[in-house]
Design an enzyme around this catalytic site. Structure first.
Site, PDB file in Angstrom:
ATOM      1  CB  CYS A 175      -0.904   0.000   1.229  1.00 12.19           C
ATOM      2  SG  CYS A 175      -1.793   1.556   1.461  1.00 12.19           S
TER       3      CYS A 175
ATOM      4  CB  CYS B  35       0.987   1.619   4.621  1.00 10.95           C
ATOM      5  SG  CYS B  35      -0.617   0.821   4.890  1.00 10.95           S
TER       6      CYS B  35
ATOM      7  CG  HIS C  38      -4.199  -0.775   4.877  1.00  6.85           C
ATOM      8  ND1 HIS C  38      -3.692  -0.221   3.720  1.00  6.85           N
ATOM      9  CD2 HIS C  38      -5.036  -1.763   4.494  1.00  6.85           C
ATOM     10  CE1 HIS C  38      -4.190  -0.859   2.672  1.00  6.85           C
ATOM     11  NE2 HIS C  38      -5.006  -1.796   3.106  1.00  6.85           N
TER      12      HIS C  38
ATOM     13  CG  ASN D 133     -13.467   9.224  -5.319  1.00  8.90           C
ATOM     14  OD1 ASN D 133     -14.484   9.904  -5.341  1.00  8.90           O
ATOM     15  ND2 ASN D 133     -12.458   9.425  -6.149  1.00  8.90           N
TER      16      ASN D 133
ATOM     17  CG  HIS E  72      -4.009   3.830   3.810  1.00 15.65           C
ATOM     18  ND1 HIS E  72      -3.055   3.104   4.463  1.00 15.65           N
ATOM     19  CD2 HIS E  72      -4.186   4.953   4.560  1.00 15.65           C
ATOM     20  CE1 HIS E  72      -2.664   3.734   5.559  1.00 15.65           C
ATOM     21  NE2 HIS E  72      -3.326   4.858   5.632  1.00 15.65           N
TER      22      HIS E  72
ATOM     23  CG  HIS F 186      -6.860   8.069   0.048  1.00 14.93           C
ATOM     24  ND1 HIS F 186      -7.252   6.751  -0.108  1.00 14.93           N
ATOM     25  CD2 HIS F 186      -6.886   8.627  -1.192  1.00 14.93           C
ATOM     26  CE1 HIS F 186      -7.508   6.517  -1.391  1.00 14.93           C
ATOM     27  NE2 HIS F 186      -7.302   7.632  -2.081  1.00 14.93           N
TER      28      HIS F 186
ATOM     29  CD  GLN G 167      -7.911  11.596  -5.211  1.00 15.76           C
ATOM     30  OE1 GLN G 167      -7.266  12.080  -6.135  1.00 15.76           O
ATOM     31  NE2 GLN G 167      -8.773  10.600  -5.393  1.00 15.76           N
TER      32      GLN G 167
END
Lengths: 309, 55
Positions: free
Chosen positions: A32, A35, A79, A119, A130, A132, A134
């Site tokens: 990943c 991570c 994660h 998303n 993971h 997150h 944007q």
């Protein structure tokens, strides 16, 4: 750098970022890129053994300077976490990160709209699991925020303020409220379980929010997301879209300050194992056809939010 | 070590491999921001909730 082409039929910009075709796609957890970098392990995007929140320029950006920006916001080094599972203090801190990024990107001459989003789930096209989000710094005002500003003109004032007033009058689509935030299923929701989380008072952007309002915004958002996960007893896919004032950097754009901070959720599930697809009517005619009435969705979501606690 | 009796040596903060600090930490709200840059020049912003960087 991406290329912009103006689609004359739609009256909108289309961005071509061909390097994104090769971006990392659903790696196993041992590889990943979001991570931490552990001793002896593969180098990730984050060369630290642990972290709380980090932001970095996207390796496969849709926009780059001097035509915008694209950043990745990693919520946690865990994660297996999600926005909903973050400790309250971390979710509140994320609001401050959003605010700081909005401030900094708004100051750039090549950014007209700062769009913070998440998303979640392969169902919406996620390529990295993971937790997150944007941030895109668009070099133009995108169509959806432009429509919201047009709604202000059509309604003779702040459209989100008017819609909040309407929802309060109707009462039947409100999901949750606190001192700063109101969450509701919109009267004309397009997605089966669409939710809007709005600042109850008029706040054009995160910059106008008091510290306690940022805390209460995080609380409201987490309440909605936890309710989503409880609805069908599974991680609930969604797009989370933060809408707020444009920067007003370009000469042909509306005055800075127009806009009302609110977050829209577009979840594609219409039933536990069934997706709402954007098919013929949505894509070809621009008209959503929904299987679920907003009032029914609200009843189910309220119950789920209650179960989630 | 400055050599003064009883003084503890200052722990030198060495960034991990692959990042370069880009200035002093900034504080806002409950956060401290450390600006760094990655090996390929991309910016890396590290936000800390606790007092100062976690190492």
């Amino acid at each position: 750098m991406s290329e912009l082409r103006f689609n004359e039929l739609r009256g909108e910009q289309v961005a071509y970022a061909i390097d994104r075709q090769e971006r990392t796609f659903l790696p196993d957890r041992g590889h990943c890129p979001l991570c931490p970098t552990h001793p002896g392990g593969p180098q990730t995007e984050i060369p630290l053994p642990a972290f709380e929140i980090v932001v970095f320029d996207n390796r496969f950006p849709a926009f780059t300077a001097p035509q915008g920006a694209a950043e990745v916001v990693v919520y946690t080094d865990d994660h297996d976490a999600s926005f909903g599972s973050l400790p309250a203090a971390r979710a509140e801190a994320l609001m401050w990160v959003w605010r700081q990024r909005y401030l900094e990107l708004s100051a750039r001459g090549d950014v007209e709209y700062v769009y913070i989003f998440e998303n979640r789930g392969v169902e919406v096209g996620v390529t990295l699991h993971h937790p997150h989000g944007q941030i895109y710094g668009y070099p133009f005002l995108p169509p959806v925020p432009a429509l919201e500003l047009a709604a202000d003109v059509r309604l003779g004032g702040c459209a989100p303020c008017a819609l909040i007033e309407r929802e309060r009058r109707d009462g039947e689509r409100i999901l949750l409220q606190n001192e700063a935030v109101i969450a509701y299923v919109p009267h004309a929701a397009r997605w089966p379980y669409e939710v809007h989380v709005s600042m109850a008072a008029h706040r054009a952007s995160l910059l106008e929010c008091e510290p306690q309002e940022l805390r209460l915004l995080a609380e409201g958002l987490q309440g909605v997301v936890r309710g989503y996960d409880a609805l069908f007893d599974r991680p609930f896919p969604y797009v989370m879209a933060v809408h707020q004032a444009p920067t007003g950097r370009k000469t042909d754009s509306p005055t800075p300050g127009a806009g009302h901070l609110h977050i829209e959720f577009y979840p594609p599930l219409r039933a536990p194992q069934k997706l709402k697809f954007l098919a013929g009517s949505e894509q070809g005619a621009g008209t959503f056809i929904s299987d679920v009435l907003p009032e029914e969705a609200c009843v189910r979501l309220r119950e789920a939010i209650g179960r989630a606690g | 070590m400055t050599g003064k009796p009883g003084e503890q040596p200052q722990e030198e903060k060495v960034p991990p491999a692959g990042v370069e600090p880009a200035g002093d930490a900034e504080r806002f709200g409950p956060l401290t921001l450390e600006r760094m840059s990655k090996e390929d020049g991309r910016a890396l912003l590290v936000y800390h909730l606790s007092e100062g960087p976690a190492r």
